[in-house]
Design an enzyme around this catalytic site. Structure first.
Site, PDB file in Angstrom:
ATOM      1  N   GLY A 110       0.791  -1.227   0.000  1.00  0.00           N
ATOM      2  CA  GLY A 110       0.000   0.000   0.000  1.00  0.00           C
ATOM      3  C   GLY A 110       0.822   1.275   0.000  1.00  0.00           C
ATOM      4  N   GLY A 164       3.168   1.908  -2.628  1.00  0.00           N
ATOM      5  CA  GLY A 164       3.715   2.101  -3.968  1.00  0.00           C
ATOM      6  C   GLY A 164       4.933   1.254  -4.275  1.00  0.00           C
ATOM      7  N   GLY A 218       5.116  -2.087  -4.581  1.00  0.00           N
ATOM      8  CA  GLY A 218       4.815  -3.138  -5.558  1.00  0.00           C
ATOM      9  C   GLY A 218       4.943  -2.607  -6.968  1.00  0.00           C
ATOM     10  N   TYR A 236      -1.514  -6.525 -12.758  1.00  0.00           N
ATOM     11  CA  TYR A 236      -0.765  -6.503 -14.023  1.00  0.00           C
ATOM     12  C   TYR A 236      -1.550  -5.805 -15.127  1.00  0.00           C
ATOM     13  CZ  TYR A 236       2.618  -9.684 -11.909  1.00  0.00           C
ATOM     14  OH  TYR A 236       3.571 -10.243 -11.098  1.00  0.00           O
TER      15      TYR A 236
END
Length: 172
Positions: A99, A101, A103, A139
């Site tokens: 949560g 950023g 990732g 994705y």
């Protein structure tokens, strides 16, 4: 918080890694170094600068996808039966860092690494096998396209070069 990405080695601490998906937790704890030693994949880990605890990771390996798996409008332009790709096999972030950023940062870093490889050898695309619907949505939000008839998704190297921030993107 200053972060670094490097190839997994024995100095990295990963026993406490938990991302909320047991298969990804198990992989980093028990199998990632074996895959690296066997030249099956390279595991890149995200850590805070000068701290060995793994807070995120992704894996890359060479891969090929049958031309017939690509969408028809792309497949008809491809001359070979097997198309060279890079497999982004796993991507995970510790639950305590989700949560923020990171990732997105990991994914962008992985894709930019693949684009650089694509300038040195033949690679048409990056493929992923999303672990679940949440991963599929993640994705898709970055522009990955479903490969018809499979659970895989892909993004061409050309798209990465044209649409994603360069390798010098700022870390959150």
């Amino acid at each position: 918080m200053e972060l670094t990405i490097s190839i997994l080695d024995k100095t990295h601490q990963r026993n406490n890694f938990e991302c909320g998906r047991p298969a990804l937790d198990h992989y980093i704890k028990k199998q990632a170094s074996q895959d690296t030693k066997r030249d099956l994949a390279v595991c890149y880990v995200l850590c805070r600068k000068d701290e060995p605890e793994v807070i995120g990771y992704y894996t890359l390996s060479s891969h090929a996808v049958a031309r017939s798996e690509f969408p028809e409008e792309l497949a008809r332009k491809l001359p070979y039966l097997e198309i060279p790709t890079v497999l982004l096999g796993r991507l995970a972030l510790s639950s305590s860092y989700q949560g923020k950023g990171l990732g997105e940062f990991l994914l962008t870093e992985a894709l930019n690494r693949c684009a650089k490889l694509g300038n040195e050898m033949g690679i048409l695309a990056v493929t992923v096998d999303p672990i679940d619907e949440d991963a599929r949505r993640f994705y898709a939000a970055f522009g990955f396209i479903a490969l018809p008839g499979s659970g895989r998704m892909f993004m061409t190297i050309k798209t990465i070069e044209e649409e994603l921030p360069g390798g010098d993107q700022e870390k959150p």
